[in-house]
Design a protein around this motif. Structure first.
Motif, PDB file in Angstrom:
ATOM      1  N   LEU A   1       0.858  -1.206   0.000  1.00 42.00           N
ATOM      2  CA  LEU A   1       0.000   0.000   0.000  1.00 42.00           C
ATOM      3  C   LEU A   1       0.885   1.244   0.000  1.00 42.00           C
ATOM      4  CD1 LEU A   1      -2.663  -1.179   2.613  1.00 42.00           C
ATOM      5  CD2 LEU A   1      -2.865  -1.185   0.119  1.00 42.00           C
ATOM      6  N   LEU A   2       1.550   1.454  -1.123  1.00 38.32           N
ATOM      7  CA  LEU A   2       2.466   2.596  -1.217  1.00 38.32           C
ATOM      8  C   LEU A   2       1.712   3.921  -1.113  1.00 38.32           C
ATOM      9  CD1 LEU A   2       4.862   1.397  -4.064  1.00 38.32           C
ATOM     10  CD2 LEU A   2       5.269   1.375  -1.607  1.00 38.32           C
ATOM     11  N   GLY A   3       0.568   4.012  -1.799  1.00 37.47           N
ATOM     12  CA  GLY A   3      -0.229   5.239  -1.728  1.00 37.47           C
ATOM     13  C   GLY A   3      -0.718   5.513  -0.315  1.00 37.47           C
ATOM     14  N   LEU A   4      -1.087   4.437   0.387  1.00 42.67           N
ATOM     15  CA  LEU A   4      -1.551   4.588   1.767  1.00 42.67           C
ATOM     16  C   LEU A   4      -0.429   5.109   2.657  1.00 42.67           C
ATOM     17  CD1 LEU A   4      -3.668   4.152   3.993  1.00 42.67           C
ATOM     18  CD2 LEU A   4      -2.813   1.817   4.218  1.00 42.67           C
ATOM     19  N   GLU A   5       0.756   4.548   2.491  1.00 43.70           N
ATOM     20  CA  GLU A   5       1.889   4.965   3.314  1.00 43.70           C
ATOM     21  C   GLU A   5       2.229   6.432   3.082  1.00 43.70           C
ATOM     22  OE1 GLU A   5       4.909   2.247   2.265  1.00 43.70           O
ATOM     23  OE2 GLU A   5       3.956   0.527   3.236  1.00 43.70           O
ATOM     24  N   LEU A   6       2.210   6.829   1.797  1.00 46.25           N
ATOM     25  CA  LEU A   6       2.516   8.219   1.470  1.00 46.25           C
ATOM     26  C   LEU A   6       1.458   9.161   2.037  1.00 46.25           C
ATOM     27  CD1 LEU A   6       4.313  10.216  -0.037  1.00 46.25           C
ATOM     28  CD2 LEU A   6       2.912   9.831  -2.076  1.00 46.25           C
TER      29      LEU A   6
END
Length: 451
Positions: free
Chosen positions: A145-150
């Motif tokens: 979940l790269l978008g979530l982390e960002l």
């Protein structure tokens, strides 16, 4: 710690506490909403892969179908019922460490993996592959979940910055609020300190446009100052009047004492005159002192020695005594005797003596007295047909040492304290006095006591 500092710190702490709670709610809600959206996307992708495999899939192109559905940082597996991996494709080597799992039911799982950059969130979706109502395998999709982390890091940064800014604004706002609240109190303290230093009562300036508790407190303070000023004026007037009243008899005593010192007692006529005058003035001073002490005792008295008395019987006794002593006509009318009520008998006697004595002093005609009782109160009326009281003097008759007829004061023997004592007695019994008078025609005194 100052009250203004307490208000400032408490409002700031309260505001920051509210912001922290709000930030936690926002963060948790954001994470759940974002993960839920990602979950919906992955679940739909797993369904699409299963549909594509059922429609176009062969043993030779299964891997190609899985690769076509890869997105950034994703792993897709086909897992047999025995848990072995039939096919697997990925573009993120960190995801290969996740153990595959066969499932007959749809599942969603969120895991954390550790890499050099730190901990990363991974969302895992499992969907069963059903052929002829039999589960023949499971499609498992794992995606970082790269978008979530960002977005999570950005949200934490924004919430932290806004909380700090809000805390600073709350600190400034709390300081302004504390100063606004404390300004009237500070003015009141300043005024009190001025009063303490100078001993002169002063009032606080109250803005006309403010209608709040602080304005009420300032108004109450001003009323207290007014009462203090009034009492101080009364005290000064009392001291002045008492000094004046004592000055005359003391001057007479001193004059006659000097006369006796010069002439001696050889002249019997002068000696007798001096002794008589000294005795008379000394008695006058004693009487005045006793009256002042009685008045002071009444003003400090809180509890009365109340008993059940028959006012009709008491009034008859008083009228009979005055008639025998002064040989004057005093008529008494009592409606429906006996008139029973609870009062301090000695003080009621003193009250009747004061008003009957005044009526006899300032009237040569008959005196009328009436005692009446109704459902709520007892009424006593004493009426004379004497010199009366001028209208402009009525408001002052209960002041200490005040005499309407100053020319006759010494001949009548009054001290000007009787009506003050009477007023105190009536107040102690929670009653009322009403005096009406016409100059040259007489005076009527009406006393009312609640039952």
């Amino acid at each position: 710690m100052k009250i203004s500092t307490k208000i400032n710190l408490l409002t700031t702490a309260w505001m920051i506490g509210i912001l922290i709670v709000a930030n936690i709610v926002i963060f948790v809600s954001f994470m759940k909403f974002t993960v839920s959206m990602e979950e919906i996307v992955l679940v739909q992708r797993a369904k699409d892969i299963i549909d594509e495999l059922n429609t176009y899939g062969t043993q030779s192109n299964t891997r190609d179908i899985l690769k076509d559905n890869l997105t950034s940082h994703t792993l897709i597996r086909m897992i047999r019922p025995d848990g072995s991996i039939e096919e697997q494709v990925t573009n993120d080597r960190h995801l290969t460490g996740l153990k595959g799992k066969f499932s007959k039911k749809p599942q969603v799982e969120q895991r954390v993996i550790r890499i050099r950059q730190g901990e990363k969130q991974v969302l895992i979706v499992r969907r069963p592959i059903i052929i002829n109502k039999n589960v023949v395998g499971t499609i498992e999709i794992s995606e970082r979940l790269l978008g979530l982390e960002l977005r999570k890091d950005m949200l934490i940064f924004i919430l932290t910055i806004t909380t700090i800014l809000a805390g600073l604004l709350a600190l400034l706002g709390g300081r302004w609020l504390a100063n606004t609240i404390m300004r009237p109190i500070a003015e009141m303290i300043g005024t009190m300190e001025k009063i303490e230093r100078s001993g002169v009562p002063q009032k606080i300036a109250i803005p006309a446009d403010k209608k709040d508790e602080l304005q009420k407190m300032a108004a109450t303070f001003n009323r207290m100052i007014e009462r203090l000023q009034t009492n101080m004026e009364k005290q000064k007037q009392f001291i002045s009047d008492a000094s004046h009243e004592l000055k005359t008899p003391l001057t007479i005593i001193k004059s006659y004492a000097s006369l006796l010192r010069r002439r001696g007692t050889s002249n019997k006529e002068i000696a007798d005159e001096a002794i008589t005058a000294i005795d008379s003035e000394a008695s006058r001073i004693q009487k005045m002192t006793d009256t002042l002490l009685a008045l002071a005792t009444l003003e400090n008295e809180v509890v009365l020695e109340k008993n059940v008395i028959d006012l009709a019987k008491l009034s008859m006794e008083m009228v009979r005594n005055f008639t025998n002593v002064y040989k004057r006509e005093i008529t008494l009318k009592v409606s429906d005797p006996p008139v029973i009520f609870e009062a301090d008998e000695e003080k009621i006697k003193q009250l009747l003596i004061i008003f009957l004595d005044n009526a006899l002093k300032y009237s040569a005609n008959k005196i009328e007295m009436e005692v009446e009782k109704n459902e709520n109160s007892i009424r006593i009326v004493i009426k004379d047909y004497g010199i009366g009281i001028p209208a402009h003097e009525l408001a002052n008759i209960f002041e200490r040492f005040y005499r309407v007829d100053k020319a006759r004061s010494r001949s009548t023997g009054g001290t000007g304290l009787g009506l003050s004592i009477a007023q105190s007695i009536v107040k102690l019994h929670k009653g009322e006095i009403n005096v009406t008078s016409t100059e040259g025609k007489g005076t009527t005194v009406e006393l009312r006591f609640p039952l």
